[in-house]
Design a protein around this motif. Structure first.
Motif, PDB file in Angstrom:
ATOM      1  N   ARG A  15      65.543 -51.034 -19.103  1.00 51.37           N
ATOM      2  CA  ARG A  15      65.384 -50.388 -17.807  1.00 51.37           C
ATOM      3  C   ARG A  15      66.725 -50.310 -17.065  1.00 51.37           C
ATOM      4  O   ARG A  15      67.000 -49.335 -16.363  1.00 51.37           O
ATOM      5  N   VAL A  16      67.538 -51.352 -17.220  1.00 53.06           N
ATOM      6  CA  VAL A  16      68.870 -51.327 -16.613  1.00 53.06           C
ATOM      7  C   VAL A  16      69.711 -50.223 -17.248  1.00 53.06           C
ATOM      8  O   VAL A  16      70.427 -49.489 -16.545  1.00 53.06           O
ATOM      9  N   ALA A  17      69.606 -50.089 -18.573  1.00 49.80           N
ATOM     10  CA  ALA A  17      70.338 -49.029 -19.269  1.00 49.80           C
ATOM     11  C   ALA A  17      69.879 -47.656 -18.792  1.00 49.80           C
ATOM     12  O   ALA A  17      70.705 -46.747 -18.590  1.00 49.80           O
ATOM     13  N   ASP A  18      68.571 -47.488 -18.604  1.00 51.63           N
ATOM     14  CA  ASP A  18      68.050 -46.213 -18.096  1.00 51.63           C
ATOM     15  C   ASP A  18      68.598 -45.925 -16.701  1.00 51.63           C
ATOM     16  O   ASP A  18      68.950 -44.788 -16.382  1.00 51.63           O
ATOM     17  N   TRP A  19      68.664 -46.967 -15.866  1.00 43.12           N
ATOM     18  CA  TRP A  19      69.182 -46.776 -14.506  1.00 43.12           C
ATOM     19  C   TRP A  19      70.648 -46.368 -14.535  1.00 43.12           C
ATOM     20  O   TRP A  19      71.076 -45.516 -13.748  1.00 43.12           O
ATOM     21  N   LEU A  20      71.418 -46.938 -15.455  1.00 39.33           N
ATOM     22  CA  LEU A  20      72.818 -46.566 -15.586  1.00 39.33           C
ATOM     23  C   LEU A  20      72.955 -45.080 -15.917  1.00 39.33           C
ATOM     24  O   LEU A  20      73.792 -44.374 -15.335  1.00 39.33           O
ATOM     25  N   ALA A  21      72.147 -44.602 -16.844  1.00 40.06           N
ATOM     26  CA  ALA A  21      72.206 -43.189 -17.227  1.00 40.06           C
ATOM     27  C   ALA A  21      71.843 -42.292 -16.048  1.00 40.06           C
ATOM     28  O   ALA A  21      72.508 -41.286 -15.779  1.00 40.06           O
ATOM     29  N   GLN A  22      70.774 -42.656 -15.317  1.00 39.63           N
ATOM     30  CA  GLN A  22      70.349 -41.857 -14.172  1.00 39.63           C
ATOM     31  C   GLN A  22      71.404 -41.873 -13.068  1.00 39.63           C
ATOM     32  O   GLN A  22      71.668 -40.862 -12.419  1.00 39.63           O
ATOM     33  N   SER A  23      72.010 -43.038 -12.858  1.00 39.22           N
ATOM     34  CA  SER A  23      73.030 -43.166 -11.826  1.00 39.22           C
ATOM     35  C   SER A  23      74.253 -42.323 -12.161  1.00 39.22           C
ATOM     36  O   SER A  23      74.849 -41.681 -11.287  1.00 39.22           O
ATOM     37  N   ALA A  24      74.639 -42.319 -13.451  1.00 33.27           N
ATOM     38  CA  ALA A  24      75.784 -41.519 -13.870  1.00 33.27           C
ATOM     39  C   ALA A  24      75.511 -40.037 -13.690  1.00 33.27           C
ATOM     40  O   ALA A  24      76.358 -39.285 -13.207  1.00 33.27           O
ATOM     41  N   LEU A  25      74.314 -39.583 -14.072  1.00 32.66           N
ATOM     42  CA  LEU A  25      73.954 -38.175 -13.925  1.00 32.66           C
ATOM     43  C   LEU A  25      73.891 -37.765 -12.460  1.00 32.66           C
ATOM     44  O   LEU A  25      74.176 -36.621 -12.112  1.00 32.66           O
ATOM     45  N   ALA A  26      73.517 -38.712 -11.596  1.00 31.21           N
ATOM     46  CA  ALA A  26      73.433 -38.421 -10.169  1.00 31.21           C
ATOM     47  C   ALA A  26      74.803 -38.360  -9.509  1.00 31.21           C
ATOM     48  O   ALA A  26      74.924 -37.961  -8.349  1.00 31.21           O
ATOM     49  N   GLY A  27      75.846 -38.762 -10.252  1.00 33.89           N
ATOM     50  CA  GLY A  27      77.193 -38.708  -9.712  1.00 33.89           C
ATOM     51  C   GLY A  27      77.537 -39.854  -8.787  1.00 33.89           C
ATOM     52  O   GLY A  27      78.424 -39.727  -7.938  1.00 33.89           O
ATOM     53  N   ASN A  28      76.851 -40.997  -8.928  1.00 36.27           N
ATOM     54  CA  ASN A  28      77.149 -42.145  -8.075  1.00 36.27           C
ATOM     55  C   ASN A  28      78.579 -42.624  -8.297  1.00 36.27           C
ATOM     56  O   ASN A  28      79.102 -42.560  -9.410  1.00 36.27           O
ATOM     57  N   ASP A  29      79.207 -43.112  -7.226  1.00 35.94           N
ATOM     58  CA  ASP A  29      80.571 -43.591  -7.367  1.00 35.94           C
ATOM     59  C   ASP A  29      80.593 -44.919  -8.111  1.00 35.94           C
ATOM     60  O   ASP A  29      79.559 -45.564  -8.328  1.00 35.94           O
ATOM     61  N   LEU A  30      81.782 -45.332  -8.524  1.00 35.76           N
ATOM     62  CA  LEU A  30      81.940 -46.512  -9.372  1.00 35.76           C
ATOM     63  C   LEU A  30      81.445 -47.773  -8.686  1.00 35.76           C
ATOM     64  O   LEU A  30      80.840 -48.638  -9.323  1.00 35.76           O
ATOM     65  N   GLU A  31      81.673 -47.873  -7.395  1.00 36.56           N
ATOM     66  CA  GLU A  31      81.250 -49.067  -6.672  1.00 36.56           C
ATOM     67  C   GLU A  31      79.733 -49.196  -6.642  1.00 36.56           C
ATOM     68  O   GLU A  31      79.180 -50.263  -6.908  1.00 36.56           O
ATOM     69  N   THR A  32      79.050 -48.099  -6.332  1.00 34.18           N
ATOM     70  CA  THR A  32      77.584 -48.100  -6.325  1.00 34.18           C
ATOM     71  C   THR A  32      77.051 -48.428  -7.705  1.00 34.18           C
ATOM     72  O   THR A  32      76.081 -49.188  -7.860  1.00 34.18           O
ATOM     73  N   LEU A  33      77.691 -47.864  -8.722  1.00 32.10           N
ATOM     74  CA  LEU A  33      77.268 -48.086 -10.100  1.00 32.10           C
ATOM     75  C   LEU A  33      77.381 -49.561 -10.480  1.00 32.10           C
ATOM     76  O   LEU A  33      76.434 -50.158 -11.004  1.00 32.10           O
ATOM     77  N   VAL A  34      78.544 -50.173 -10.213  1.00 27.53           N
ATOM     78  CA  VAL A  34      78.771 -51.561 -10.619  1.00 27.53           C
ATOM     79  C   VAL A  34      77.879 -52.518  -9.843  1.00 27.53           C
ATOM     80  O   VAL A  34      77.274 -53.433 -10.419  1.00 27.53           O
ATOM     81  N   LYS A  35      77.783 -52.328  -8.542  1.00 27.37           N
ATOM     82  CA  LYS A  35      76.970 -53.226  -7.731  1.00 27.37           C
ATOM     83  C   LYS A  35      75.503 -53.155  -8.130  1.00 27.37           C
ATOM     84  O   LYS A  35      74.834 -54.184  -8.308  1.00 27.37           O
ATOM     85  N   GLY A  36      74.993 -51.936  -8.300  1.00 26.64           N
ATOM     86  CA  GLY A  36      73.594 -51.783  -8.705  1.00 26.64           C
ATOM     87  C   GLY A  36      73.343 -52.346 -10.082  1.00 26.64           C
ATOM     88  O   GLY A  36      72.292 -52.953 -10.344  1.00 26.64           O
ATOM     89  N   PHE A  37      74.307 -52.178 -10.982  1.00 28.31           N
ATOM     90  CA  PHE A  37      74.177 -52.704 -12.345  1.00 28.31           C
ATOM     91  C   PHE A  37      74.084 -54.232 -12.341  1.00 28.31           C
ATOM     92  O   PHE A  37      73.204 -54.817 -12.985  1.00 28.31           O
ATOM     93  N   CYS A  38      74.994 -54.900 -11.624  1.00 28.22           N
ATOM     94  CA  CYS A  38      75.009 -56.368 -11.601  1.00 28.22           C
ATOM     95  C   CYS A  38      73.723 -56.923 -10.999  1.00 28.22           C
ATOM     96  O   CYS A  38      73.136 -57.876 -11.530  1.00 28.22           O
TER      97      CYS A  38
END
Length: 446
Positions: A15-38
């Motif tokens: 599910r975390v991997a799926d969220w990463l893919a969705q976040s990348a497609l949505a164009g989220n910035d690196l900070e949002t991506l890393v914080k949400g991932f952790c």
């Protein structure tokens, strides 16, 4: 805490991997991506105490952007500035340097209280209660220096189980793909901002890339030029000339690139800046007064610079600034496949001629009557009516009273450190957690 090693749910990690893919497609910035991932990885049951991730960046001032996440404490962000010379002792004795110098992909160490720390950072991690550490290198491709480095730390008494390590190695690849997309997006934004300016860069990224595309806008206009540059170029070496030119831009150009101002382009040893405004008086007053305040600030800064240069046995840097207001075309011109984004029109020609008149009059800042009319609270000295080349009507030329520079720049005494840096530097420093920015903590290099 029990020493039994817990198993990690592959379903939750997926599910975390799926969220990463969705976040990348949505164009989220690196900070949002890393914080949400952790946060999501910890919520999936991975007993993480600390996560550090560094991403190499193509940026004129920074080598990398780093994030350090602590369980229950949020995340800190920093930019690693480019440094000349040899790496620091801190880096040379770090796990990352060990990975790179030995061409390793991973390094894992269990912490045994009876065994001396292999790397200095391990002493700091022990104080946090860390029991197990896993560092890694993840290139973005095989033929580039762009990539990701990081480390996972846990305070679980049993350390990382095999299922945890398997989950981390698997999710690491998903994170690298999502991060690469975010880094490339940020790279494009950095380059557009660095070379075109904030507003023009955003317009280009939004698709305004055809020749002739643009708008007609009203703006306060600024044209500035360094004096004596031709003679300096002939009598000094390349390094001295470029260093002097950059000192001039740092002192004079920087004030015009904030508080609504945008430097559109650097033209040899000068630049043009605009303060866009609406076509009614109140907005024109705001724009012109901001430009005038910046001119006062630039004058103050160049005086301080020349004092320092005098102490070093160097000559003064002279300058001229023209101030005007009018309608300009703001957009793309050039070849169909090689464009520039800037401002054009008769008002631009007029402000350029005004700036040239500073060579005639003993004043470093000159303005048109139209510009001065929007700054009525200031004192002005009328110098005369000038016929400008290529312009039918004479232009009334005025010079402002510069004695009120400090009064006009009310926040000058408390100007934040990043406000004195270049635009490119501000791009990196302003890319941060809204609640916290930590710069220079050596622990984040590990």
């Amino acid at each position: 805490m029990s020493t039994a090693q817990a198993e990690i749910s592959t379903i939750l990690v997926d599910r975390v991997a799926d969220w990463l893919a969705q976040s990348a497609l949505a164009g989220n910035d690196l900070e949002t991506l890393v914080k949400g991932f952790c946060e999501r990885l910890a919520a999936a049951g991975v007993p993480l105490k600390r996560v550090h991730l560094s991403f190499s960046m193509l940026h004129p001032l920074y080598d990398a952007l780093g994030f350090t996440w602590f369980r229950g404490q949020g995340m800190e962000v920093e930019g690693f500035r480019k440094k000349a010379g040899v790496p620091s002792d801190r880096f040379l004795t770090s796990p990352y340097y060990h990975l790179l110098s030995n061409k390793l992909d991973h390094l894992r160490r269990r912490f045994d209280p009876s065994v001396p720390s292999e790397f200095p950072v391990f002493d700091e991690l022990r104080l946090m209660g860390v029991t197990d550490y896993l560092a890694f290198v993840q290139p973005f491709s095989g033929n580039t220096s762009q990539g990701m480095m990081g480390s996972w730390s846990t305070d679980s008494a049993a350390g990382f189980s095999d299922s945890m390590i398997s989950a981390l190695l698997r999710i690491q690849s998903h994170l690298a793909i999502a991060a690469k997309m975010a880094v490339l997006t940020k790279l494009a934004d950095n380059m557009m901002t660095t070379y075109l300016g904030g507003d023009a860069g955003r317009r280009v990224l939004d698709g305004q890339i055809k020749r002739g595309e643009g708008d007609t806008i009203r703006a306060a206009l600024v044209m500035a030029d360094m004096r004596g540059s031709s003679r300096l170029a002939e009598t000094s070496g390349r390094e001295i000339y470029i260093d002097t030119l950059n000192q001039f831009f740092d002192a004079v150009a920087a004030p015009f690139n904030r508080k609504g101002g945008q430097i559109m382009s650097f033209i040899g040893d000068g630049f043009i800046a605009v303060y866009p405004c609406e076509r009614h008086r109140s907005q024109s007053e705001i724009a012109c007064q901001a430009a005038l305040a910046a001119a006062h600030k630039a004058t103050e800064r160049i005086m301080d610079l020349n004092l320092r240069r005098k102490e070093q046995g160097l000559g003064d840097i002279g300058f001229g600034i023209g101030l005007h207001v009018g309608n300009v075309m703001f957009g793309n011109v050039g070849l169909t496949d090689r464009l520039t984004f800037s401002v054009f029109g008769s008002a631009v020609n007029e402000v350029q001629r005004l700036q040239t008149l500073t060579k005639k009059y003993p004043h470093s800042v000159l303005a048109s009557k139209d510009f001065a009319s929007y700054c009525a609270a200031n004192s002005w000295l009328t110098l005369g009516n000038e016929e400008l080349a290529g312009i039918k009507q004479k232009l009334t030329v005025l010079s402002p009273d510069l004695s009120g520079a400090l009064a006009l720049d009310e926040d000058g005494a408390t100007e934040p450190i990043y406000d004195r840096m270049s635009d490119a530097e501000q791009v990196m420093l302003l890319h941060r957690d809204a609640a916290r920015l930590s710069v220079g903590d050596p622990r984040k290099l590990q």
